[in-house]
Design a protein around this motif. Structure first.
Motif, mmCIF file in Angstrom:
data_model
loop_
_atom_site.group_PDB
_atom_site.id
_atom_site.type_symbol
_atom_site.label_atom_id
_atom_site.label_comp_id
_atom_site.label_asym_id
_atom_site.label_seq_id
_atom_site.Cartn_x
_atom_site.Cartn_y
_atom_site.Cartn_z
ATOM 1 N N ALA A 2 0.840 -1.209 0.000
ATOM 2 C CA ALA A 2 0.000 0.000 0.000
ATOM 3 C C ALA A 2 0.872 1.255 0.000
ATOM 4 O O ALA A 2 0.585 2.223 -0.724
ATOM 5 C CB ALA A 2 -0.944 -0.013 1.206
ATOM 6 N N PHE B 29 -8.025 1.925 -4.949
ATOM 7 C CA PHE B 29 -7.782 3.264 -4.428
ATOM 8 C C PHE B 29 -9.092 4.029 -4.405
ATOM 9 O O PHE B 29 -10.053 3.648 -5.061
ATOM 10 C CB PHE B 29 -6.726 4.033 -5.237
ATOM 11 N N CYS C 63 -11.172 4.795 -1.677
ATOM 12 C CA CYS C 63 -12.068 4.660 -0.528
ATOM 13 C C CYS C 63 -11.425 5.223 0.731
ATOM 14 O O CYS C 63 -10.217 5.090 0.927
ATOM 15 C CB CYS C 63 -12.424 3.187 -0.294
ATOM 16 N N ASP C 64 -12.252 5.785 1.591
ATOM 17 C CA ASP C 64 -11.760 6.326 2.857
ATOM 18 C C ASP C 64 -11.940 5.364 4.023
ATOM 19 O O ASP C 64 -11.488 5.654 5.122
ATOM 20 C CB ASP C 64 -12.468 7.643 3.191
ATOM 21 N N GLU D 258 -12.619 0.954 5.350
ATOM 22 C CA GLU D 258 -12.633 -0.472 5.032
ATOM 23 C C GLU D 258 -13.994 -0.865 4.465
ATOM 24 O O GLU D 258 -14.081 -1.630 3.505
ATOM 25 C CB GLU D 258 -12.311 -1.295 6.275
ATOM 26 N N VAL E 105 -14.094 -0.026 0.751
ATOM 27 C CA VAL E 105 -13.272 -0.850 -0.130
ATOM 28 C C VAL E 105 -13.800 -2.280 -0.210
ATOM 29 O O VAL E 105 -13.778 -2.894 -1.279
ATOM 30 C CB VAL E 105 -11.773 -0.790 0.253
ATOM 31 N N SER F 110 -3.886 0.197 4.323
ATOM 32 C CA SER F 110 -4.027 1.305 3.385
ATOM 33 C C SER F 110 -2.946 2.337 3.662
ATOM 34 O O SER F 110 -2.382 2.384 4.754
ATOM 35 C CB SER F 110 -5.412 1.947 3.491
ATOM 36 N N THR G 238 -2.021 6.579 2.381
ATOM 37 C CA THR G 238 -2.509 7.766 1.689
ATOM 38 C C THR G 238 -1.357 8.467 0.991
ATOM 39 O O THR G 238 -0.337 8.786 1.610
ATOM 40 C CB THR G 238 -3.195 8.725 2.674
ATOM 41 N N ARG H 240 -6.201 7.474 -1.262
ATOM 42 C CA ARG H 240 -5.895 6.363 -0.370
ATOM 43 C C ARG H 240 -5.864 5.055 -1.151
ATOM 44 O O ARG H 240 -6.794 4.752 -1.900
ATOM 45 C CB ARG H 240 -6.955 6.304 0.724
ATOM 46 N N TYR H 241 -4.788 4.306 -0.971
ATOM 47 C CA TYR H 241 -4.570 3.032 -1.638
ATOM 48 C C TYR H 241 -4.761 1.887 -0.632
ATOM 49 O O TYR H 241 -4.309 1.986 0.505
ATOM 50 C CB TYR H 241 -3.162 2.965 -2.237
ATOM 51 N N TRP H 242 -5.408 0.810 -1.076
ATOM 52 C CA TRP H 242 -5.731 -0.334 -0.222
ATOM 53 C C TRP H 242 -5.133 -1.600 -0.811
ATOM 54 O O TRP H 242 -5.134 -1.793 -2.018
ATOM 55 C CB TRP H 242 -7.244 -0.513 -0.149
#
Length: 132
Positions: free
Chosen positions: A51, A82, A84-85, A87, A90, A116, A118, A124-126
């Protein structure tokens, strides 16, 4: 608040969120008759590392995912996303994608790691790592 933040999520860390308000991986699996997965420190570390890398590069890929958690054999799967803010967001996003949904509902995995990171642009990347 920090401009750049990194968050690692495990189901046990979401106790403050009402299950009625949020969807996590094991809740999603339970809704589909699958057993809960154990949170793995190794897979969480691999997810966090990837992430952070995705956030630094501002792109999605699966490059080297087996090497990150030293998957030399056995079952392994990875979801990335990417935007989502949370869980909840996502998990719902992946649930709408056939391949990602199939990974989350796999019967041949027993553990997971979710993380995740940022990017400096706020995206934000998960990463979800699944294995056994």
């Amino acid at each position: 608040m920090m401009k750049r933040a990194v968050f690692v999520f495990a189901v046990v860390n979401l106790a403050w969120v009402s299950p009625a308000l949020a969807l996590d991986l094991n809740s999603f699996r339970a809704q589909h008759g699958r057993p809960a997965l154990a949170a793995s420190a190794t897979l969480s570390g691999a997810a966090l590392s990837h992430a952070r890398d995705l956030a630094n590069r501002k792109r999605l890929d699966h490059a080297g995912f087996r090497q990150r958690a030293n998957f030399t054999g056995g079952t392994a799967a990875e979801n990335v996303a990417f935007g989502c803010d949370s869980e909840d967001c996502v998990i719902k996003m992946w649930a709408r994608s056939g391949g990602h949904r199939a990974n989350m509902l796999r019967r041949d995995v027993t553990s997971y790691g979710l993380a995740s990171a940022t990017a400096d642009n706020g995206r934000r990347y998960w990463v979800l790592e699944l294995g056994n």
